[in-house]
Design a protein around this motif. Structure first.
Motif: not given
Length: 533
Positions: A396-408
């Motif tokens: 949806w948006s990469p900015y919803l996830v605190h750490d870009s190395n994780t999957v939310w």
């Protein structure tokens, strides 16, 4: 001496969701009416809010910002302008955004107040295979169902087309007439019953007319052929069903970001917004609302607010209970209105796996890394799990996830307030989510880093219970000249966000013009060209 200016008129707005906030801002823009918004929860945005868990943001239910209404599209983009430069994942994937970037628009890497252009991918997980959503005629469907089953589905569809059910008594009749029994039984029956918690035979056909109007087997085939035979530029301009769109706008930090910005503008322009304020009573005199009784949930105290207008987005069941001088029959009908509730289990993962069928060749639909599937959400049509839908927030948006190395991800379960799912402890719910995700092959328990549970009561107003007599409730509330019902729960109608906003705008126009006829409000989402799935 100059004559004293007349006292400003005041409107009470119950609820700080899309309808309530839209009404407040439009009152300030168009009239001399000052809004006071009373919101029972501590949140802004209603079901369109964004929850923040340790820097990871959850979109409750998933919200695509797309509308057939140009007025709504322009309204959103005035609040948050579309991106003028690639977002983080656009750059990582080398996406071609030539036709979508706005000249002079903000750079998502430099500012937060920006709408992203998102590519849509929604699929169905059926018998452990991925299928396009909406269903597309093609090789994946043939592989999933087999030639024999597809032939039976086609014959069933032809039979329904030639010999339709003359009087559609329920949702099952509605689906069979449009898709044939076998396609209905394969893809619609179980998932719909998972969503609503009761057989399709007990759900009125009106729900189908509200939500899937315009969709059909023939329409899906025509759309597939048209899409394959046209150029990408022409495809971009085509007017298709909302459930078939290929891209949409999305606030960088989730839908709640937009509504928080609207709330900020409302207060900056003289409106007032109070959270933790529950409306527990509504006073009337003759044909008018005179005031509301408000409970401050922080200390339990109650007080009265007077107003010249009242815009209500509170659930109709609660509204009828709060109104004084309500006839006994209307009170009984109000108590009989039914809602379906909803919860999301957020899981933070180190990685996410999928079947080979889940891989996409399209560059626009690839995920930002090889750790996750490319979908916005996946409809889970499997009998052995209670999971209804899966969101992948990274997409949806990469900015919803605190750490870009994780999957939310968000695991969505449909339930009733007080049932076994709703009442389950958060830790047990997280264990259920991990077990079902593992069973489906998306993760292993070792992939899970963290988790949270978000409950959303009254997410879906239901078209059963006493809904078949809702017109009597409407007739009663419409007689109150300065009371305007708006929003999904406010109208007990399965509105999308843009429908709720259009209803709010129609209500503001009525208040501005002194019009006591509510017909224009109720006409919103009654004869629309599309209905989002």
């Amino acid at each position: 001496m100059s004559a004293p200016s007349p006292p400003k008129r005041r409107a009470i707005i119950i609820g700080a969701g899309p309808a309530g906030l839209t009404a407040a801002l439009e009152l300030l823009r168009q009239t001399d009416i000052t809004p006071l918004i009373l919101e029972a929860s501590p949140h802004i945005g209603g079901i369109s809010r964004t929850e923040n868990y340790r820097g990871n943001r959850i979109d409750i239910g998933g919200h695509r910002f797309f509308s057939r209404s140009q007025k709504i599209m322009e309204w959103w983009q005035e609040i948050m302008p579309p991106q003028g430069a690639p977002a983080r994942d656009d750059r990582a994937l080398g996406r071609d955004l030539a036709d979508l970037l706005t000249a002079g628009g903000p750079d998502p890497e430099q500012t937060d107040l920006v709408m992203l252009q998102r590519f849509r991918l929604s699929r169905i997980l059926h018998r452990r295979r991925f299928l396009d959503y909406p269903l597309a005629v093609g090789l994946p469907l043939v592989r999933a169902l087999g030639v024999g089953r597809l032939l039976l589905i086609l014959l069933s569809y032809l039979r329904a087309h030639l010999f339709p059910i003359r009087e559609e008594q329920n949702l099952e009749d509605f689906f069979i007439n449009r898709f044939g029994y076998r396609l209905y039984a394969t893809f619609f029956k179980d998932y719909t019953e998972k969503v609503w918690g009761r057989p399709c035979r007990e759900i009125p056909a009106e729900w189908g007319a509200q939500r899937v109007k315009g969709l059909s087997v023939a329409g899906a085939v025509k759309h597939a052929l048209r899409f394959l035979l046209t150029s990408p530029r022409v495809r971009h301009r085509q007017k298709v069903e909302t459930s078939l769109i290929h891209h949409f706008l999305y606030p960088k930090l989730g839908p709640g970001q937009l509504w928080e910005e609207v709330a900020k503008r409302v207060t900056e322009q003289g409106g007032e917004l109070l959270t933790g304020r529950q409306v527990v009573g509504i006073s009337t005199s003759g044909k008018r609302v005179t005031g509301v009784r408000v409970r401050n949930l922080a200390d339990g105290t109650e007080y009265t607010e007077e107003a010249e207008f009242c815009f209500s987005t509170m659930p109709v069941r609660d509204l009828i209970a709060a109104l004084d001088q309500t006839p006994p029959k209307i009170r009984e009908l109000g108590r009989g209105l039914v809602y379906r509730d909803f919860l999301t289990i957020g899981l933070l993962l180190s990685r996410m796996s999928g079947t080979p069928a889940g891989k996409q060749n399209s560059q626009n639909h690839r995920a930002a890394t090889d750790k996750l599937l490319p979908d916005n959400w996946i409809y889970i049509q499997e009998h052995d799990v209670r999971l209804g839908r899966l969101q992948i927030f990274n997409n949806w948006s990469p900015y919803l996830v605190h750490d870009s190395n994780t999957v939310w991800v968000g695991l969505e379960y449909f339930c009733n307030e007080g049932d076994d799912l709703w009442s389950m402890a958060d830790r047990q719910l997280q264990q259920l989510g991990v077990e079902e995700m593992s069973r489906l092959g998306f993760i292993t328990p070792a992939d899970v880093l963290d988790g949270v549970v978000i409950r959303q009561p009254k997410a879906y107003p239901a078209y059963f219970g006493t809904y078949h007599q809702f017109h009597e409730i409407r007739d009663f509330t419409d007689r109150l000249e300065n009371l305007f019902l708006i929003g999904r729960n406010g109208m007990h109608r399965y509105n999308n966000m843009d429908h709720s906003m259009l209803a709010a705008m129609a209500a503001v126009t009525a208040a501005k013009n002194g019009d006591t006829d509510k017909q224009a409000i109720w006409e919103v989402n009654s004869e629309e060209e599309y209905h989002e799935q």
